[in-house]
Design a protein around this motif. Structure first.
Motif, PDB file in Angstrom:
ATOM      1  N   ILE A   3       0.865  -1.175   0.000  1.00  0.00           N
ATOM      2  CA  ILE A   3       0.000   0.000   0.000  1.00  0.00           C
ATOM      3  C   ILE A   3       0.898   1.221   0.000  1.00  0.00           C
ATOM      4  CG2 ILE A   3      -1.761   1.289   1.257  1.00  0.00           C
ATOM      5  CD1 ILE A   3      -2.535  -1.496   2.517  1.00  0.00           C
ATOM      6  N   GLU A   4       0.789   2.006  -1.045  1.00  0.00           N
ATOM      7  CA  GLU A   4       1.604   3.199  -1.183  1.00  0.00           C
ATOM      8  C   GLU A   4       0.708   4.426  -0.999  1.00  0.00           C
ATOM      9  OE1 GLU A   4       4.187   5.338  -4.681  1.00  0.00           O
ATOM     10  OE2 GLU A   4       4.133   3.146  -4.613  1.00  0.00           O
ATOM     11  N   LEU A  21      -5.590   1.873   7.543  1.00  0.00           N
ATOM     12  CA  LEU A  21      -7.000   1.731   7.169  1.00  0.00           C
ATOM     13  C   LEU A  21      -7.135   0.848   5.937  1.00  0.00           C
ATOM     14  CD1 LEU A  21     -10.058   2.420   7.210  1.00  0.00           C
ATOM     15  CD2 LEU A  21      -9.476   4.418   5.817  1.00  0.00           C
ATOM     16  N   ALA A  22      -6.339   1.114   4.918  1.00  0.00           N
ATOM     17  CA  ALA A  22      -6.407   0.330   3.685  1.00  0.00           C
ATOM     18  C   ALA A  22      -6.130  -1.145   3.976  1.00  0.00           C
ATOM     19  CB  ALA A  22      -5.424   0.872   2.657  1.00  0.00           C
ATOM     20  N   ALA A  35      -1.753  -8.117  -2.956  1.00  0.00           N
ATOM     21  CA  ALA A  35      -2.392  -7.101  -3.803  1.00  0.00           C
ATOM     22  C   ALA A  35      -1.696  -5.760  -3.598  1.00  0.00           C
ATOM     23  CB  ALA A  35      -3.872  -6.992  -3.464  1.00  0.00           C
ATOM     24  N   GLU A  36      -1.738  -4.934  -4.620  1.00  0.00           N
ATOM     25  CA  GLU A  36      -1.104  -3.621  -4.560  1.00  0.00           C
ATOM     26  C   GLU A  36      -2.154  -2.523  -4.703  1.00  0.00           C
ATOM     27  OE1 GLU A  36       2.353  -3.214  -7.096  1.00  0.00           O
ATOM     28  OE2 GLU A  36       2.596  -5.400  -7.080  1.00  0.00           O
ATOM     29  N   LEU A  37      -2.013  -1.489  -3.865  1.00  0.00           N
ATOM     30  CA  LEU A  37      -2.939  -0.360  -3.845  1.00  0.00           C
ATOM     31  C   LEU A  37      -2.149   0.926  -3.714  1.00  0.00           C
ATOM     32  CD1 LEU A  37      -5.790   0.976  -3.402  1.00  0.00           C
ATOM     33  CD2 LEU A  37      -5.455   0.499  -0.971  1.00  0.00           C
ATOM     34  N   SER A  38      -2.594   1.941  -4.426  1.00  0.00           N
ATOM     35  CA  SER A  38      -2.001   3.270  -4.316  1.00  0.00           C
ATOM     36  C   SER A  38      -3.078   4.255  -3.870  1.00  0.00           C
ATOM     37  CB  SER A  38      -1.437   3.708  -5.670  1.00  0.00           C
ATOM     38  OG  SER A  38      -1.048   5.061  -5.632  1.00  0.00           O
ATOM     39  N   LEU A  84      -2.907  -6.067  -9.086  1.00  0.00           N
ATOM     40  CA  LEU A  84      -2.952  -4.625  -8.838  1.00  0.00           C
ATOM     41  C   LEU A  84      -4.397  -4.224  -8.595  1.00  0.00           C
ATOM     42  CD1 LEU A  84      -0.637  -3.401 -11.738  1.00  0.00           C
ATOM     43  CD2 LEU A  84      -0.040  -3.623  -9.325  1.00  0.00           C
ATOM     44  N   LEU A  85      -4.681  -3.757  -7.398  1.00  0.00           N
ATOM     45  CA  LEU A  85      -6.041  -3.327  -7.087  1.00  0.00           C
ATOM     46  C   LEU A  85      -6.353  -2.027  -7.828  1.00  0.00           C
ATOM     47  CD1 LEU A  85      -8.558  -4.022  -5.531  1.00  0.00           C
ATOM     48  CD2 LEU A  85      -7.624  -2.819  -3.576  1.00  0.00           C
TER      49      LEU A  85
END
Length: 150
Positions: A3-4, A21-22, A35-38, A84-85
Motif C-alpha cells: 500500500i503506497e 485503514l487500507a 495485492a497492490e494499492l495506491s 494490482l487493485l
C-alpha cells in the motif's frame, strides 16, 4: 500487501493511518495479501483535471477510483487472486468542506472517502438504491471497526 500513500496535496496527513485503514479494509474484504494499492492525495487543480478527463465533469470531486486488475473480494473458501487493485485519489480541500458540513474532522472524512474508494476498486457501486444501501452499510462497518481499534 503493498500500500503506497503519496501526499501531493500540501495538506498534512498521517500517511501511516491511511495505509493502516487500507490494510484493515483489504484484510476484512479477503483481498490477496500481495495485492497492490495506491492512495494519492492531490490538490483541487489536479483533482479537477482528473475529474474532467475521466468523468467528463467540471470541478474537483472528493474521491476517484481507478481499478487496474478488477480484483474482487474472495468468497468464503475461495483463494484470493493477487494483482494490482488500483488507485484511490483523494482531494483534501473538498473533503474539508464536506467534513464541516457533516460536523466531523477532515481526517475522518478522508478516511471515509478512502474506504469508499477502495470499495469502488473492489466492484461496489451506489448507482441503484439497493447497491447504495449495501455499499454504504459495508463502508460504515469497515470504517467503524477500524476506528474502534485505533
Amino acid at each position: 500487501m503493498s500500500i503506497e500513500v503519496n501526499n501531493e496535496s500540501g495538506v498534512s496527513v498521517d500517511e501511516a493511518e491511511f495505509a493502516a485503514l487500507a490494510r484493515h479494509v483489504l484484510d476484512a474484504m479477503r483481498v490477496h495479501p500481495q495485492a497492490e494499492l495506491s492512495i494519492m492525495l492531490v490538490g483541487s487543480d489536479v483533482m479537477s483535471d482528473l475529474h474532467m478527463r475521466w468523468m467528463d465533469e467540471p470541478g474537483p470531486t472528493d474521491v476517484l477510483s481507478f481499478p487496474m486488475d478488477e480484483l474482487r473480494p474472495a468468497l468464503e473458501g475461495e483463494v484470493p487472486t493477487p494483482g494490482l487493485l488500483g488507485d484511490v485519489v483523494l482531494c483534501p480541500e473538498v473533503a474539508a468542506r464536506q467534513a464541516r458540513e457533516a460536523g466531523h474532522s477532515t481526517t475522518e472524512e478522508l478516511l471515509l472517502l478512502t474506504t469508499h474508494g477502495i470499495l469502488h476498486l473492489l466492484g461496489y457501486d451506489h448507482a441503484e438504491p439497493d447497491e447504495e444501501k449495501e455499499m454504504f452499510a459495508l463502508q460504515r462497518r469497515l470504517l467503524l471497526t477500524f476506528l474502534a481499534g485505533r
